[in-house]
Design a protein around this motif. Structure first.
Motif, PDB file in Angstrom:
ATOM      1  N   UNK A 172      12.653  16.691  78.776  1.00  0.00           N
ATOM      2  CA  UNK A 172      13.476  16.909  77.313  1.00  0.00           C
ATOM      3  C   UNK A 172      12.768  15.296  76.281  1.00  0.00           C
ATOM      4  N   UNK A 173      12.306  13.970  76.894  1.00  0.00           N
ATOM      5  CA  UNK A 173      11.189  13.340  76.071  1.00  0.00           C
ATOM      6  C   UNK A 173       9.711  13.787  75.109  1.00  0.00           C
ATOM      7  N   UNK A 174       9.320  15.105  76.116  1.00  0.00           N
ATOM      8  CA  UNK A 174       7.682  15.594  75.454  1.00  0.00           C
ATOM      9  C   UNK A 174       8.016  16.958  74.415  1.00  0.00           C
ATOM     10  N   UNK A 175       9.746  17.308  74.854  1.00  0.00           N
ATOM     11  CA  UNK A 175      10.460  18.608  73.912  1.00  0.00           C
ATOM     12  C   UNK A 175      10.419  17.762  72.841  1.00  0.00           C
ATOM     13  N   UNK A 176      10.723  16.839  72.273  1.00  0.00           N
ATOM     14  CA  UNK A 176      11.255  16.277  71.767  1.00  0.00           C
ATOM     15  C   UNK A 176      10.226  15.764  70.598  1.00  0.00           C
ATOM     16  N   UNK A 177       8.889  14.755  71.373  1.00  0.00           N
ATOM     17  CA  UNK A 177       8.024  14.797  70.738  1.00  0.00           C
ATOM     18  C   UNK A 177       6.970  15.337  70.094  1.00  0.00           C
ATOM     19  N   UNK A 178       6.942  16.730  70.575  1.00  0.00           N
ATOM     20  CA  UNK A 178       6.577  17.694  70.407  1.00  0.00           C
ATOM     21  C   UNK A 178       7.305  19.131  69.495  1.00  0.00           C
ATOM     22  N   UNK A 179       8.183  18.318  69.107  1.00  0.00           N
ATOM     23  CA  UNK A 179       9.275  18.962  67.637  1.00  0.00           C
ATOM     24  C   UNK A 179       9.208  18.324  65.953  1.00  0.00           C
ATOM     25  N   UNK A 180       8.388  18.917  65.144  1.00  0.00           N
ATOM     26  CA  UNK A 180       7.556  18.439  64.424  1.00  0.00           C
ATOM     27  C   UNK A 180       8.949  19.103  63.447  1.00  0.00           C
ATOM     28  N   UNK A 181       8.670  20.276  63.582  1.00  0.00           N
ATOM     29  CA  UNK A 181      10.124  20.838  62.281  1.00  0.00           C
ATOM     30  C   UNK A 181      11.524  20.569  62.056  1.00  0.00           C
ATOM     31  N   UNK A 182      11.784  19.771  60.845  1.00  0.00           N
ATOM     32  CA  UNK A 182      12.899  19.036  60.810  1.00  0.00           C
ATOM     33  C   UNK A 182      12.678  17.369  60.364  1.00  0.00           C
ATOM     34  N   UNK A 183      11.431  17.431  61.014  1.00  0.00           N
ATOM     35  CA  UNK A 183      10.910  16.049  61.070  1.00  0.00           C
ATOM     36  C   UNK A 183      10.160  15.614  59.865  1.00  0.00           C
ATOM     37  N   UNK A 184      10.091  16.663  59.008  1.00  0.00           N
ATOM     38  CA  UNK A 184       8.525  16.404  57.620  1.00  0.00           C
ATOM     39  C   UNK A 184       8.778  17.457  56.793  1.00  0.00           C
ATOM     40  N   UNK A 185       8.349  17.657  55.752  1.00  0.00           N
ATOM     41  CA  UNK A 185       9.001  18.695  54.753  1.00  0.00           C
ATOM     42  C   UNK A 185       8.264  20.278  55.486  1.00  0.00           C
ATOM     43  N   UNK A 186       7.783  20.357  56.349  1.00  0.00           N
ATOM     44  CA  UNK A 186       7.563  21.319  56.219  1.00  0.00           C
ATOM     45  C   UNK A 186       5.943  21.849  57.395  1.00  0.00           C
ATOM     46  N   UNK A 187       6.524  22.556  58.320  1.00  0.00           N
ATOM     47  CA  UNK A 187       5.379  22.822  58.913  1.00  0.00           C
ATOM     48  C   UNK A 187       5.114  24.012  59.337  1.00  0.00           C
ATOM     49  N   UNK A 188       3.515  24.223  58.679  1.00  0.00           N
ATOM     50  CA  UNK A 188       3.411  25.865  58.550  1.00  0.00           C
ATOM     51  C   UNK A 188       2.077  26.263  59.530  1.00  0.00           C
ATOM     52  N   UNK A 189       2.188  27.497  60.618  1.00  0.00           N
ATOM     53  CA  UNK A 189       0.993  27.230  61.376  1.00  0.00           C
ATOM     54  C   UNK A 189       0.594  28.688  61.244  1.00  0.00           C
ATOM     55  N   UNK A 190      -0.414  28.175  62.106  1.00  0.00           N
ATOM     56  CA  UNK A 190      -1.572  29.343  62.497  1.00  0.00           C
ATOM     57  C   UNK A 190      -2.122  30.227  63.577  1.00  0.00           C
ATOM     58  N   UNK A 191      -2.614  31.704  64.265  1.00  0.00           N
ATOM     59  CA  UNK A 191      -2.707  32.144  64.962  1.00  0.00           C
ATOM     60  C   UNK A 191      -3.304  33.140  64.972  1.00  0.00           C
ATOM     61  N   UNK A 192      -4.359  32.976  66.174  1.00  0.00           N
ATOM     62  CA  UNK A 192      -4.717  34.678  66.277  1.00  0.00           C
ATOM     63  C   UNK A 192      -4.109  35.587  67.021  1.00  0.00           C
ATOM     64  N   UNK A 193      -3.416  34.947  67.798  1.00  0.00           N
ATOM     65  CA  UNK A 193      -1.510  36.004  68.147  1.00  0.00           C
ATOM     66  C   UNK A 193      -0.602  36.345  67.263  1.00  0.00           C
ATOM     67  N   UNK A 194      -0.551  37.401  66.834  1.00  0.00           N
ATOM     68  CA  UNK A 194       1.006  37.568  66.080  1.00  0.00           C
ATOM     69  C   UNK A 194       1.555  36.912  66.816  1.00  0.00           C
ATOM     70  N   UNK A 195       2.202  37.044  68.297  1.00  0.00           N
ATOM     71  CA  UNK A 195       3.122  37.174  68.662  1.00  0.00           C
ATOM     72  C   UNK A 195       3.747  35.456  68.422  1.00  0.00           C
ATOM     73  N   UNK A 196       3.025  34.520  67.714  1.00  0.00           N
ATOM     74  CA  UNK A 196       3.310  33.446  67.365  1.00  0.00           C
ATOM     75  C   UNK A 196       3.887  33.002  66.573  1.00  0.00           C
ATOM     76  N   UNK A 197       4.149  34.050  65.915  1.00  0.00           N
ATOM     77  CA  UNK A 197       4.978  33.887  64.563  1.00  0.00           C
ATOM     78  C   UNK A 197       6.593  33.730  65.541  1.00  0.00           C
ATOM     79  N   UNK A 198       6.560  33.689  66.811  1.00  0.00           N
ATOM     80  CA  UNK A 198       7.682  33.700  67.118  1.00  0.00           C
ATOM     81  C   UNK A 198       8.041  32.219  67.307  1.00  0.00           C
TER      82      UNK A 198
END
Length: 251
Positions: free
Chosen positions: A59-85
């Motif tokens: 759980x602690x590692x999951x919490x550390x990875x989670x940036x959304x909600x702790x900043x104004x906005x998280x934008x994601x880039x990827x070459x894989x269209x499934x990363x939209x999920x």
């Protein structure tokens, strides 16, 4: 012996919280979180499907990875269209060219977690990092070291066989999460040069976590722990990068 058993035998502190004192994910994302503010616009380059946010048993590692909600906005880039999920994103862009679909000086913090080893054009990549960062903005990356023992071994294996080999040492690794490795900028010295060339001020250094790739054998794991403790920084299996765009870059 299973992975958790090996971890607890060689890193007994992991019995208290589920992670060792040298856990690379905890170390990397702790610093990312320290650099982020509630007003930050964060860009996750190579965001993937967000499996670490969902499948990590600690759980602690999951919490550390989670940036959304702790900043104004998280934008994601990827070459894989499934990363939209990816559940950790507020906004997703599919990358289909070298130029990133963001305005100049629009991002406070960039995270690039195990992505640099797949980059074909590092000069172009770091140019985009510099362009989209606001003056004073920070770039954070974790990547494989080409001259660490894992990187050297991977370099000997054709990309077409990476899935087959990785499934032997990481049984939960899905084939769709394995991408070709390039190692165009994957040494301490190459990364430092790339930062300077792009106009970024920062550091690149080696980091050694648990020998997780050697979890297929108790003997190999024990040997790996000893090797890790003796390995000098430039030869460690993982590289951390933290760099800032100078305030003087403001137009």
């Amino acid at each position: 012996m299973k992975g958790d058993q090996l971890l607890h035998r060689h890193y007994p502190e992991a019995r208290f919280g589920g992670f060792s004192d040298v856990d690379g994910t905890v170390a990397f994302y702790s610093r990312v979180q320290a650099l982020m503010t509630p007003e930050s616009v964060v860009l996750d380059v190579g965001c993937g499907r967000g499996s670490g946010l969902q499948d990590d048993a600690v759980p602690w590692r999951r919490e550390l990875r989670s940036l959304r909600g702790r900043c104004a906005r998280v934008i994601g880039f990827d070459v894989d269209p499934d990363a939209a999920s990816n559940p950790g994103l507020d906004e997703f862009h599919l990358l289909d060219s070298g130029e990133w679909p963001l305005a100049d000086s629009s991002v406070d913090l960039i995270v690039s977690d195990f992505v640099l080893e797949h980059i074909d054009q590092p000069t172009e990549y770091f140019s985009e990092v510099f362009r989209v960062l606001k003056p004073g903005g920070v770039f954070c990356a974790r990547t494989s070291n080409r001259i660490g023992y894992v990187g050297l071994f991977a370099s000997l294996i054709p990309n077409r066989r990476h899935v087959q080999v990785l499934r032997r040492v990481q049984e939960d690794r899905e084939a769709f999460d394995v991408f070709p490795t390039r190692y165009r900028v994957n040494t301490v010295w190459a990364l430092r040069r790339a930062l300077r060339k792009a106009g970024l001020e920062g550091i690149a250094y080696g980091y050694e976590a648990e020998p997780s790739y050697l979890g297929f054998s108790s003997l190999a794991y024990a040997f790996g722990r000893v090797v890790h403790s003796l390995t000098p920084s430039p030869l460690r299996t993982c590289l951390f990068v933290f760099a800032r765009k100078p305030m003087a870059s403001a137009e």
